[in-house]
Design a protein around this motif. Structure first.
Motif, PDB file in Angstrom:
ATOM      1  N   ARG B  12      30.834   3.857  75.645  1.00  0.00           N
ATOM      2  CA  ARG B  12      31.110   4.976  76.216  1.00  0.00           C
ATOM      3  C   ARG B  12      31.049   6.209  75.113  1.00  0.00           C
ATOM      4  O   ARG B  12      30.960   6.017  73.983  1.00  0.00           O
ATOM      5  N   VAL B  13      30.576   7.343  75.814  1.00  0.00           N
ATOM      6  CA  VAL B  13      30.480   8.434  74.932  1.00  0.00           C
ATOM      7  C   VAL B  13      31.360   9.612  75.787  1.00  0.00           C
ATOM      8  O   VAL B  13      31.207   9.841  76.931  1.00  0.00           O
ATOM      9  N   GLU B  14      32.384  10.028  75.078  1.00  0.00           N
ATOM     10  CA  GLU B  14      33.230  11.036  75.676  1.00  0.00           C
ATOM     11  C   GLU B  14      33.681  10.614  77.162  1.00  0.00           C
ATOM     12  O   GLU B  14      33.486  11.323  77.977  1.00  0.00           O
ATOM     13  N   GLU B  15      34.295   9.150  77.165  1.00  0.00           N
ATOM     14  CA  GLU B  15      34.767   8.989  78.423  1.00  0.00           C
ATOM     15  C   GLU B  15      33.732   8.467  79.531  1.00  0.00           C
ATOM     16  O   GLU B  15      34.181   7.942  80.591  1.00  0.00           O
ATOM     17  N   ARG B  16      32.530   8.708  79.041  1.00  0.00           N
ATOM     18  CA  ARG B  16      31.307   8.506  80.196  1.00  0.00           C
ATOM     19  C   ARG B  16      30.788   7.236  79.756  1.00  0.00           C
ATOM     20  O   ARG B  16      30.319   7.177  78.610  1.00  0.00           O
ATOM     21  N   GLU B  17      30.737   5.973  80.468  1.00  0.00           N
ATOM     22  CA  GLU B  17      29.972   5.002  79.891  1.00  0.00           C
ATOM     23  C   GLU B  17      28.361   5.150  80.068  1.00  0.00           C
ATOM     24  O   GLU B  17      27.688   5.617  81.213  1.00  0.00           O
ATOM     25  N   ILE B  18      27.740   4.957  78.954  1.00  0.00           N
ATOM     26  CA  ILE B  18      26.333   5.294  78.960  1.00  0.00           C
ATOM     27  C   ILE B  18      25.465   3.744  79.093  1.00  0.00           C
ATOM     28  O   ILE B  18      24.609   3.882  79.527  1.00  0.00           O
ATOM     29  N   LEU B  19      26.020   2.926  78.194  1.00  0.00           N
ATOM     30  CA  LEU B  19      25.250   1.581  78.170  1.00  0.00           C
ATOM     31  C   LEU B  19      26.325   0.564  79.024  1.00  0.00           C
ATOM     32  O   LEU B  19      27.511   0.544  78.979  1.00  0.00           O
ATOM     33  N   GLY B  36      11.516   3.587  78.532  1.00  0.00           N
ATOM     34  CA  GLY B  36      12.563   3.799  79.473  1.00  0.00           C
ATOM     35  C   GLY B  36      12.489   5.516  79.792  1.00  0.00           C
ATOM     36  O   GLY B  36      12.277   6.116  78.896  1.00  0.00           O
ATOM     37  N   PRO B  37      12.990   5.992  80.714  1.00  0.00           N
ATOM     38  CA  PRO B  37      13.047   7.254  80.943  1.00  0.00           C
ATOM     39  C   PRO B  37      14.001   7.815  80.371  1.00  0.00           C
ATOM     40  O   PRO B  37      15.043   7.626  79.531  1.00  0.00           O
ATOM     41  N   ASN B  38      13.973   9.499  80.213  1.00  0.00           N
ATOM     42  CA  ASN B  38      14.997  10.246  79.410  1.00  0.00           C
ATOM     43  C   ASN B  38      16.187   9.844  79.681  1.00  0.00           C
ATOM     44  O   ASN B  38      16.565   9.646  81.101  1.00  0.00           O
ATOM     45  N   GLY B  39      17.341   9.818  78.847  1.00  0.00           N
ATOM     46  CA  GLY B  39      18.589   9.517  79.441  1.00  0.00           C
ATOM     47  C   GLY B  39      18.959   8.245  79.673  1.00  0.00           C
ATOM     48  O   GLY B  39      20.125   7.994  80.254  1.00  0.00           O
ATOM     49  N   SER B  40      17.933   7.320  79.580  1.00  0.00           N
ATOM     50  CA  SER B  40      18.353   5.752  79.911  1.00  0.00           C
ATOM     51  C   SER B  40      19.406   5.120  78.818  1.00  0.00           C
ATOM     52  O   SER B  40      19.630   4.119  79.203  1.00  0.00           O
ATOM     53  N   GLY B  41      19.423   5.776  77.670  1.00  0.00           N
ATOM     54  CA  GLY B  41      20.245   5.225  76.889  1.00  0.00           C
ATOM     55  C   GLY B  41      19.513   4.759  75.502  1.00  0.00           C
ATOM     56  O   GLY B  41      20.391   4.045  74.745  1.00  0.00           O
ATOM     57  N   LYS B  42      18.407   4.918  75.181  1.00  0.00           N
ATOM     58  CA  LYS B  42      17.688   4.405  74.346  1.00  0.00           C
ATOM     59  C   LYS B  42      17.991   4.731  72.997  1.00  0.00           C
ATOM     60  O   LYS B  42      18.499   3.975  72.039  1.00  0.00           O
ATOM     61  N   SER B  43      18.451   6.268  72.627  1.00  0.00           N
ATOM     62  CA  SER B  43      18.748   6.587  71.398  1.00  0.00           C
ATOM     63  C   SER B  43      20.263   6.047  71.199  1.00  0.00           C
ATOM     64  O   SER B  43      20.737   5.770  70.122  1.00  0.00           O
ATOM     65  N   THR B  44      21.099   5.956  72.309  1.00  0.00           N
ATOM     66  CA  THR B  44      22.409   5.700  72.226  1.00  0.00           C
ATOM     67  C   THR B  44      22.489   4.400  71.519  1.00  0.00           C
ATOM     68  O   THR B  44      23.153   4.120  70.832  1.00  0.00           O
ATOM     69  N   GLY B  54      31.481   8.447  67.041  1.00  0.00           N
ATOM     70  CA  GLY B  54      31.487   9.016  68.401  1.00  0.00           C
ATOM     71  C   GLY B  54      31.156   8.139  69.491  1.00  0.00           C
ATOM     72  O   GLY B  54      31.221   8.591  70.728  1.00  0.00           O
ATOM     73  N   TYR B  55      30.885   6.671  69.383  1.00  0.00           N
ATOM     74  CA  TYR B  55      30.598   5.977  70.390  1.00  0.00           C
ATOM     75  C   TYR B  55      31.652   4.976  70.384  1.00  0.00           C
ATOM     76  O   TYR B  55      32.018   4.169  69.745  1.00  0.00           O
ATOM     77  N   GLU B  56      32.055   4.568  71.619  1.00  0.00           N
ATOM     78  CA  GLU B  56      33.342   3.782  71.893  1.00  0.00           C
ATOM     79  C   GLU B  56      32.449   2.432  72.510  1.00  0.00           C
ATOM     80  O   GLU B  56      31.990   2.477  73.654  1.00  0.00           O
ATOM     81  N   PHE B  86      15.202   8.001  62.823  1.00  0.00           N
ATOM     82  CA  PHE B  86      15.993   8.870  63.681  1.00  0.00           C
ATOM     83  C   PHE B  86      14.906   9.651  64.687  1.00  0.00           C
ATOM     84  O   PHE B  86      13.872   9.963  64.144  1.00  0.00           O
ATOM     85  N   GLN B  87      15.097   9.849  65.937  1.00  0.00           N
ATOM     86  CA  GLN B  87      14.275  10.804  66.929  1.00  0.00           C
ATOM     87  C   GLN B  87      14.220  12.111  66.153  1.00  0.00           C
ATOM     88  O   GLN B  87      13.296  12.731  66.395  1.00  0.00           O
ATOM     89  N   TYR B  88      15.504  12.530  65.845  1.00  0.00           N
ATOM     90  CA  TYR B  88      15.647  13.736  65.303  1.00  0.00           C
ATOM     91  C   TYR B  88      16.319  13.960  63.867  1.00  0.00           C
ATOM     92  O   TYR B  88      17.578  13.984  63.684  1.00  0.00           O
ATOM     93  N   ASP B 172      12.975   5.355  66.243  1.00  0.00           N
ATOM     94  CA  ASP B 172      13.228   5.941  67.816  1.00  0.00           C
ATOM     95  C   ASP B 172      12.186   7.033  67.973  1.00  0.00           C
ATOM     96  O   ASP B 172      12.296   8.324  67.319  1.00  0.00           O
ATOM     97  N   GLU B 173      11.249   7.038  68.968  1.00  0.00           N
ATOM     98  CA  GLU B 173      10.330   7.920  69.175  1.00  0.00           C
ATOM     99  C   GLU B 173       9.599   8.474  68.030  1.00  0.00           C
ATOM    100  O   GLU B 173       9.190   9.703  67.713  1.00  0.00           O
ATOM    101  N   MET B 174       8.999   7.562  66.993  1.00  0.00           N
ATOM    102  CA  MET B 174       8.610   7.825  66.148  1.00  0.00           C
ATOM    103  C   MET B 174       7.164   8.499  66.413  1.00  0.00           C
ATOM    104  O   MET B 174       6.668   9.412  65.402  1.00  0.00           O
ATOM    105  N   THR B 204       9.523   4.137  72.513  1.00  0.00           N
ATOM    106  CA  THR B 204       8.351   5.289  72.847  1.00  0.00           C
ATOM    107  C   THR B 204       8.476   5.407  74.269  1.00  0.00           C
ATOM    108  O   THR B 204       8.985   4.661  75.210  1.00  0.00           O
ATOM    109  N   HIS B 205       7.890   6.569  74.544  1.00  0.00           N
ATOM    110  CA  HIS B 205       7.568   7.080  75.917  1.00  0.00           C
ATOM    111  C   HIS B 205       6.288   6.548  76.169  1.00  0.00           C
ATOM    112  O   HIS B 205       5.715   6.908  77.409  1.00  0.00           O
ATOM    113  N   TYR B 206       5.282   6.426  75.108  1.00  0.00           N
ATOM    114  CA  TYR B 206       3.802   6.461  75.520  1.00  0.00           C
ATOM    115  C   TYR B 206       3.244   5.051  75.100  1.00  0.00           C
ATOM    116  O   TYR B 206       3.402   4.455  73.758  1.00  0.00           O
TER     117      TYR B 206
END
Ligand SMILES: Nc1ncnc2c1ncn2[C@@H]1O[C@H](COP(=O)(O)OP(=O)(O)OP(=O)(O)O)[C@@H](O)[C@H]1O
Ligand SMILES: [Mg+2]
Lengths: 440, 249
Positions: B12-19, B36-44, B54-56, B86-88, B172-174, B204-206
């Motif tokens: 969870r991140v901030e009360e929201r389950e991501i994985l 996987g699509p954006n926001g699917s939880g890869k970086s998480t 910050g991750y529970e 890191f991605q960023y 992560d998205e090298m 990766t996305h590609y």
């Protein structure tokens, strides 16, 4: 006088401080009169407290309570301990002038090497010179500050250094103040005169010898810089963790001078550096920078007043504070631009890094501008270490404290890098690193 | 032997389950791709493996070489051989890249009970690696990532990876932000690190990146889970048909 006897915060009569020391204070009868007058001023004002505007954030009545009695002149054993401290804190290649418990220690100083390049006397000998009717003036300043008056009343010694016009000093002068006594005060006052076109580096170091603790230091430095001179002035205050250090600088800067000043506070339970810098000649450049590194319950105050009295001068101030535990850092920066001082370019930037929730930073920038064609400004920030940077470093294998240390060094580096000389900068970084080691 | 085992991980991140119960096993010597699509939880996922606060973690576990990774601090994980590119990557002004590299490398070695590198040995090693990655020496004098272009930041991540010689590399998205030449150089750098004892997880996305770094296994992540795993052809399939088929999975 018919007044009730003034008492210290701890119930002792304030007048005892002076009365018990008077026999040991050097000077002709004329000097003694100046001292007495100065002490009366101090007695009237007492220790500065929060209702005195300039001392609002550094209430010495609350923080210190009373001024301790004058330290005894150092005996052989004290000088032996001081010698060890000199070894530990001397800058390689620098010429040393050492004051131990407020008394000049010729044997620990490089008198011979210095005498070939500069004029050198002690305050004690000049004050004691009966043939010099103006000796008392050495104890006068334009200030009405209580701590400066107290310094004038009680100063036991100091150095009087004069660098002749166009002299290029071959090595830095290091003025080392060493405390060996516990529970006593040292009062010192030094005069430095840097001639026109001269080039000099002056370092002030304040440290304790061995286990000296609970002492108080009250120092004044009067620095006069002639036209076209190039001066680096560094002050490193690393007194014992339970000591008190109040230091005052009076700096008068001539025309076309380059002055690079740096102060670092890493010691003392309570400290204040008050610097009064007057740009009195046109075309001068002042770079005044500082770092406060504070932990536990330490209180460190850096107060700088930069007075642009004439046109066409540049002043830059970069100040960094790193504050841990319940420590308290104060930075007061005032830039005064007099009515004539057109084309003044004065800026200061201060940043505080708070390492704990209870750490405190007070930051008071003030611009007093009486001229209209000037460029002046100030900026201030306060914040914690950036979590995303910390995580990046930890993810690369740095333990928490080491990751913090690296970021703290980077933070204070912005001020330390203003020191031009490589060896001096490394010396300063070394002191900062030892402070960081004390944290963990 | 399994190097990394992620078992039914819920985060969870901030009360929201991501994985929502993610399972993934990576063996020594293998290269896995995660798409996987954006926001699917890869970086998480990559952050949780590296130990970012910050991750529970509410359920499941992560084992690394059989040990409970979640019990370790990020620096302990790094010393044990976990590396996340890191991605960023962040910029760290005032910390010279060279100082940073040496401090980090020696901290890891110290934690493992190994001796610290001597300055000449260290410099030699950095010079070798940076040369192979086409990283100019003067870049290493600058603050960490300060003023680096997007592509330079990514190459700096690969440089660290080569220097630290971790046993698990998560990238992560090298490839994002790299031009074609830089991509090839970075991929060569990564391929040079392939070894029977080391595993890689390439996010990766590609599909293009996977032409350079050829994976043994491709996973598709969607909405916080691995929804499909297959051989390298799966990436081509995704490139052709997109993620729509997994959206309702
Ligand atoms: N700190 C955070 N606070 C709130 N939500 C977050 C946080 N970090 C991630 N999320 C959310 O978690 C989800 C997964 O994010 P994540 O960055 O893991 O996705 P991703 O698969 O890496 O996406 P991309 O391909 O765009 O990089 C997203 O919906 C994101 O908004
Ligand atoms: Mg991502």
């Amino acid at each position: 006088m018919n007044l009730a006897v003034a008492k210290t915060g701890k119930g002792r009569a304030v007048s005892d401080l002076f009365a018990s020391a008077e026999g040991r204070l050097p000077g002709s009868p004329g000097v003694a009169a100046v001292r007495r007058e100065a002490f009366e001023t101090y007695e009237r004002l007492g220790l500065p407290h929060r209702r005195i505007e300039e001392w609002k954030y550094t209430d010495l009545r609350a923080l210190v309570g009373e001024v301790l009695p004058l330290a005894a002149a150092p005996d052989a054993a004290a000088l032996k301990r001081a010698a060890d401290a000199v070894k530990a804190h001397a800058i390689e290649g620098a010429r040393k002038l050492v004051l131990v418990d407020g008394v000049f220690a010729a044997d620990l100083s490089d008198v011979k090497a210095l005498s070939s390049e500069v004029g050198l006397k002690t305050l004690r000998e000049v004050l004691a010179d009966k043939a010099n009717p103006a000796a008392g003036d050495l104890l006068r300043t334009t200030s009405t500050d209580a701590m400066i008056s107290l310094n004038a009343a009680m100063a036991t010694d100091g150095v009087m250094v004069s660098v002749a016009d166009r002299t290029q000093l071959s090595a830095p002068i290091q003025l080392i103040h060493i405390a060996t006594a516990a529970g006593a005060s040292a009062f010192t006052r030094s005069h430095l005169r840097i001639g026109k076109g001269a080039r000099a580096t002056v370092v002030e170091t304040f440290v304790a010898a061995g286990k000296a603790s609970g002492y108080q230091v009250n120092d004044a430095l009067i620095l006069w810089i002639g036209d076209d001179a190039d001066v680096a002035h560094i002050r490193l205050m690393d007194d014992a963790p339970d000591a008190v250090n109040v230091s005052s600088h009076f700096v008068t800067v001539g025309a076309a001078v380059k002055l690079n000043f740096f102060n670092m506070t890493t010691g003392a339970a309570v400290s204040r550096l008050q610097g009064f810098i007057t740009l009195a000649g046109e075309g001068s450049e002042l770079s005044a920078n500082g770092v406060n590194l504070l932990q536990k319950t330490e209180h460190g105050d850096t107060t700088l007043v930069v007075d642009h009295a004439v046109p066409n001068c540049v002043s830059r101030e970069t100040f960094r504070a790193v504050i841990d535990d319940r420590a308290h850092s104060v930075f007061q920066g005032r830039i005064i631009v007099r009515p004539d001082a057109q084309k003044t370019d004065g800026k200061m930037m201060t940043r505080a890094l708070l390492l704990s929730d209870e750490a405190e930073a007070d930051n008071k920038p003030e611009l007093e501008i009486f001229a209209d064609d000037v460029s002046c400004g100030h900026g201030a920030t306060a914040g914690a270490l950036d979590d995303s940077l910390l995580f990046y470093l930890k993810a690369r294998g740095l333990p928490e404290k080491q990751a913090q240390a690296l970021l703290i060094q980077a933070f204070v580096g912005e001020a330390i890098e203003q020191i031009a000389d490589d060896a001096l900068r490394e010396h300063v970084i070394g002191i900062a690193e030892r402070w960081l080691e004390r944290r963990s | 032997m399994a190097l990394l085992e992620v078992k039914d991980l819920k985060v969870r991140v901030e009360e929201r389950e991501i994985l929502h119960g993610l399972t993934l096993t990576v063996n020594e010597g293998e290269v896995h791709a995660i798409m996987g699509p954006n926001g699917s939880g890869k970086s998480t996922l990559s952050h949780v493996i590296a130990g970012k606060p910050g991750y529970e973690v509410t359920d499941g576990q992560i084992l690394f070489k059989g040990e409970d990774l979640l019990e370790m601090s990020p620096d302990e994980r790094a010393a044990k051989g976990v590396f996340l590119a890191f991605q960023y990557p962040v910029e760290i002004p005032g910390v010279a890249t060279m100082t940073f590299l040496r401090t980090a490398l020696n901290a890891q070695r110290k934690a493992r009970g190994e001796s610290e590198y001597s300055t000449p040995d260290f410099l030699k090693k950095v010079r070798e690696v940076s040369k192979s990655l086409n990283i100019p020496q003067d870049m290493l004098k600058r603050g960490v990532n300060v003023g680096f272009s997007g592509g330079e930041k990514k190459r700096n991540e690969v440089l660290q990876m080569a220097l630290f010689e971790p046993s698990l590399c998560i990238l992560d998205e090298m490839d994002s932000g790299l031009d074609i030449d830089a991509l090839r150089i970075a991929a060569d750098g990564v391929n040079a690190l392939r070894s029977p004892k080391r595993a890689m997880v390439v996010i990766t996305h590609y599909q293009r990146l996977l032409n350079y770094i050829v994976p043994d296994v491709v996973h598709v992540m969607s909405k916080g889970r691995v929804v499909k795993s297959g051989a390298k052809d799966l990436a081509l399939e995704l490139e052709a048909s997109g993620y729509a088929q997994f959206e309702d999975a």
